[in-house]
Design an enzyme around this catalytic site. Sequence first.
Site, PDB file in Angstrom:
ATOM      1  N   VAL A   1       0.850  -1.183   0.000  1.00  0.00           N
ATOM      2  CA  VAL A   1       0.000   0.000   0.000  1.00  0.00           C
ATOM      3  C   VAL A   1       0.887   1.235   0.000  1.00  0.00           C
ATOM      4  O   VAL A   1       1.837   1.328   0.780  1.00  0.00           O
ATOM      5  CB  VAL A   1      -0.934   0.029   1.224  1.00  0.00           C
ATOM      6  CG1 VAL A   1      -1.788   1.292   1.215  1.00  0.00           C
ATOM      7  CG2 VAL A   1      -1.826  -1.200   1.244  1.00  0.00           C
TER       8      VAL A   1
ATOM      9  N   ASP B   1     -13.757 -10.684   8.242  1.00  0.00           N
ATOM     10  CA  ASP B   1     -12.394 -10.488   8.763  1.00  0.00           C
ATOM     11  C   ASP B   1     -12.331  -9.227   9.629  1.00  0.00           C
ATOM     12  O   ASP B   1     -11.466  -8.371   9.434  1.00  0.00           O
ATOM     13  CB  ASP B   1     -11.384 -10.412   7.618  1.00  0.00           C
ATOM     14  CG  ASP B   1      -9.955 -10.664   8.087  1.00  0.00           C
ATOM     15  OD1 ASP B   1      -9.786 -11.255   9.176  1.00  0.00           O
ATOM     16  OD2 ASP B   1      -9.008 -10.267   7.381  1.00  0.00           O
TER      17      ASP B   1
END
Length: 670
Positions: free
Chosen positions: A367, A478
Amino acid sequence: MIKDLRLICLLIFLGVFIKLHTSSAEDEMQFIYHGFHEGEAANLHLDGLAEILPNGLLQLTNTSKQQSGHAFHPFPMKFSMSSLNVTQPYSFSTSFVFAIVPEWANGSGHGIAFAISPSMDFSQAMAIEYFGLFNLSNNGVSSNHVFAVELDTIKTLNFYDVDNNHVGIDINSLVSNASAPASYFSNTEGKNKSLELISGDPIQVWIEYDWNKKLLTVALAPIGVQKPIRPLLSFPLDLSLVLLDNMYVGFSSATGSIASNHYILGWSFNRSGEAQSFEYSKLPSLPRSAKQRKKLWLQIWLPIIGVTGLMGVLGMIYIVRKIRYKELREDWEQEYGPQRFCYKDLYKATKGFKDRELIGVGGFGKVYKGVLPCTGAQIAVKKISHESSQGMREFVAEIASMGRLKHRNLVQLLGYCRRKGELLLVYDYMPYGSLDKVLFSNEQPNLSWDQRCRIIRGIASGLLYLHEQSEQVVLHRDIKASNILLDADLNGRLGDFGMARFYDHGAIPETTDVVGTVGYLAPELTRTGKATTSSDVFAFGAFLLEMACGRRPIEPERLPKEVILLEWVFENWKLGEILQTSDPRLEGSFLQEEMELVLKLGLLCSHTNPAARPCMRQVVQYLDGNAILPEVLLEDADIGIVAMSSQQSEKLNLPFPSSFISVQGIFSDS
C-alpha cells in the site's frame, strides 16, 4: 388659487416618488441575464471554481475532481408579506438554461442545483454527492433553511436516488422529497420524452412556486422547445416552514471522482410573478465539445500524417505503444460503477510507487501513499502483487462491495485501475493508519476511553449497515483491529473487504470456505464452514475486548491463564472481578458502568451458541443505552474460541496470532 396650485404640485411630486420607489422595488424582485457579461453581472457573488468566461458564459465547475462552485445573486430577496407590493409572500418563478459537458463520454459528476439559502457562505460544505450545499453533519438538519432543485447525474444509494439522470426537490437535505428521471412532455407529440442531462446540449428549466396553492412545479425541455404544459414534478409544499425573510438565490455545483464542466447560459428570476422569457439569440455559445475538438484535430493533422512518411512511422509507433499499455476492461466493470483511475495518474501520485511512499505491506501486496496531481487530494493505493493469494476473485469482490457501500464508518473506495497483471485499488487516505497500530504501538499516545467508545459505536453502526441496511447482506468475515482505520478525527472506519461476501436479504449464505484470523473465528466456522452475520458478531466481540483490555485476543507470552483474552475475561467475570481486566493504561479514567457494558457485551457476542449472540441492531441499542444487556445469557454460557495450532491454521490458510504484530500501518505513514 395659490393653495390649489401648491396642492397640485404636491400630488404630482408624491405620484412621481411612489412610481420611482415602486419601480425600484420591482427591479430588486426580478432580473434576467442573457449571459453574464461584465456590467450585467459584475456583482454576481462567485466562489470555488465558479467563473465568468470572456463570452459571458457562467462556468460553475471545470474538470477538477471533488471540487465545488457557487454563483449567487448578490442581494437578498424578501420572502415575507412586509415586502412592497407582495401579496403572496413565498411565491416566485425562475427559469435558467444550463449545460453539463462531461470530461468523459460515459461518465459525469455530480450535477447542478438551483438553491435558495439564508447565506452565501458554503465554506463548510462538501463537494461530490453533497453538491457543495451540505456536509456529513448538517445534511438533513431543519435549521439549514435551504431549498434546492437538483439536476443529478450520479446515483447515490445513500441518498436513495432513483437513477443517475434525475431531477429532485430537496428541503434541507440531499435526500430528495420528490424526484423523477429527467424527461419532458412534448406539447406537439403529446407524450413524455427522455432527456439526458450530460448530453452537453443546452437545457432550459422552469421552477415555479404558488403560495396560494402551496404547490411547487418543475419542468425542463431542450432549449428552444416550448415550456411543457405538464411539469416533470408537481409537489405540495409549504415553503413558509423553510424560507426566512431574507434569502439568497443562485446555483451550486460539484464534481466527484469523475468531473464535468457545468455551465449556466442564462437566468431569469421573478419574486412577484412569472419569470421573463429568454431571447435565445442573445445567450452565449458553449465551448467546443471534446468530440468536436477531436474532429477538428483529425481534419488538420491527418492529411499531414498521410503525406509525411516520417510522421506516418511515428504514428505507427504511437499506436503500437498505446496497444501495449492499454488498460484491461471487462464487462463486469460496467456494473460496479466506481471511478476508474488512469494508471499514469496513480504512477505520478505515488512518485512511481517508490519505497519511500510505502505505508503498508501484507500478504495481499503493498500500500502506497499518494497525492493526486490534478486535485492535491491524499489517497492510499493498494497494489496487489502477482504472487498474492488475494487474486482476481477477491479483487472483483472488493470493487463490487466497496463500490456499492456508502457509510461514514466504512473506508471509502474511490476507484481502481487494472494494467496488465497489476491490480490497484484507490481509497481515502487515513492519516492515523490502523487501529491496531495506534492501540498497541508505544510510538502513539494511548487512546482515551471516550475515543475508544466513539470508535466502538462507529464500527457497530457500520456493521449494522452491512448486515441490515445495505441493498444486500454483507458478511465482512475479517473484522479485527488491523482492518479498522482511523481518519483525521480518530473516527473508526472498517476496511479491507477482500473476503466479503454478499447475499440477498432473507437468503441463506452459501460460503463454505473458512477465512479470517485466529482469535476472531467463531467456533461453528470450523464445523460448518458457513459464515453468517452471527460469525461477524463473534469477531466484533473479540474487537470489543481488545478495546476494553488494550491487548490482542491471543498473546502466547503471557501467563497460561491469560493467553486467551476471551477466557481470561470470562473467568474474571465469574469471580466478580471483571474490571480487573480493563486496560491499565487508562488508569481508571472511565465510567465503570461503560467499561462493564463493553466487557460483558464482548462476552455475550462471543457466546459459543450463535443463536444466543445479539444481532448488530441489538448491539447498537445496548451501546446507546436503549436496551438492557441480558446478563442471564452469560450464566450458563460456554465461552471459548477456536482452539487451533499454527500448523492447523496453515492448512486452512488462516493468519496465526503472530501476524497481528507484522501487519500494521495500512494506509498510513509508518
